[in-house]
Design a protein around this motif. Structure first.
Motif, PDB file in Angstrom:
ATOM      1  N   VAL A  43       0.921  -1.087   0.153  1.00  0.00           N
ATOM      2  CA  VAL A  43       0.076  -0.072  -0.004  1.00  0.00           C
ATOM      3  C   VAL A  43       0.855   1.345  -0.007  1.00  0.00           C
ATOM      4  N   SER A  45       1.938   5.232   0.135  1.00  0.00           N
ATOM      5  CA  SER A  45       1.679   6.350   0.790  1.00  0.00           C
ATOM      6  C   SER A  45       0.515   7.307   0.080  1.00  0.00           C
ATOM      7  N   GLU A  47      -2.729   6.031  -0.271  1.00  0.00           N
ATOM      8  CA  GLU A  47      -3.719   4.943  -0.704  1.00  0.00           C
ATOM      9  C   GLU A  47      -4.210   4.366   0.335  1.00  0.00           C
ATOM     10  N   ASP A  48      -5.768   3.870   0.245  1.00  0.00           N
ATOM     11  CA  ASP A  48      -6.277   2.925   1.285  1.00  0.00           C
ATOM     12  C   ASP A  48      -6.287   1.681   0.547  1.00  0.00           C
ATOM     13  N   ASP A  49      -6.626   0.948   1.499  1.00  0.00           N
ATOM     14  CA  ASP A  49      -6.348  -0.747   0.789  1.00  0.00           C
ATOM     15  C   ASP A  49      -7.163  -0.848  -0.580  1.00  0.00           C
ATOM     16  N   ALA A  50      -8.472  -0.284  -0.664  1.00  0.00           N
ATOM     17  CA  ALA A  50      -9.017  -0.519  -2.084  1.00  0.00           C
ATOM     18  C   ALA A  50      -8.390  -0.020  -2.963  1.00  0.00           C
ATOM     19  N   HIS A  70     -13.299  -7.993   2.983  1.00  0.00           N
ATOM     20  CA  HIS A  70     -12.111  -8.441   3.347  1.00  0.00           C
ATOM     21  C   HIS A  70     -12.035  -9.721   3.954  1.00  0.00           C
ATOM     22  N   TYR A  84      -8.339  -9.330   0.116  1.00  0.00           N
ATOM     23  CA  TYR A  84      -9.780  -9.101  -0.180  1.00  0.00           C
ATOM     24  C   TYR A  84     -10.444 -10.137  -1.304  1.00  0.00           C
TER      25      TYR A  84
END
Length: 134
Positions: A43, A45, A47-50, A70, A84
């Motif tokens: 991931v 910097s 960013e979110d997981d998606a 998840h 995910y």
């Protein structure tokens, strides 16, 4: 792990085709070079997981995905990997980035492939193994 070592957040994608085969990649770089794994990566910097999952799946497999629920999280060395379910909504399957190969595998092929440590055990625990065919 000492307090000075940080854990690197990562994501992994579980993508099944209509026949229940699971998408795997053969890693082209360490860690795990030559072994089969779920597509995914770090991931970045901001960013979110998606967002990281969409980017990593496109980079490694050529597929455009929509992240789903998840499934679970594992810690491997300094990496914390959140996995995910995904749905493919576009693109063409092709290995890219650090993947040497990308393909959908059924249960028999999954069992025979050399995989990264604990992949089979973890997916079995989460009840997300590829389907078997007669």
């Amino acid at each position: 792990m000492s307090g000075s070592e940080r854990r690197v957040p990562c994501v992994g994608g579980l993508l099944f085709d209509a026949r229940g085969r699971l998408l795997l990649i053969r890693r082209g770089h360490d860690p795990g070079r030559g072994l089969w794994s779920l597509p995914g990566g770090r991931v970045e910097s901001g960013e979110d997981d998606a967002a990281a999952l969409v980017r990593e799946m496109a980079e490694e497999t050529g597929l455009v995905v929509v992240p789903g629920r998840h499934v679970g999280t594992v810690v491997r060395g300094g990496y914390v990997i959140a996995d995910y379910l995904c749905e493919a909504v576009g693109g063409e399957l092709a290995a890219g980035d650090d993947a040497d190969e990308a393909k959908f595998v059924d249960a028999a092929e999954f069992a025979a492939l050399p995989k990264v440590d604990l992949l089979a055990e973890t997916l079995a625990e989460w009840a997300v193994l590829p389907r078997a065919f007669p």
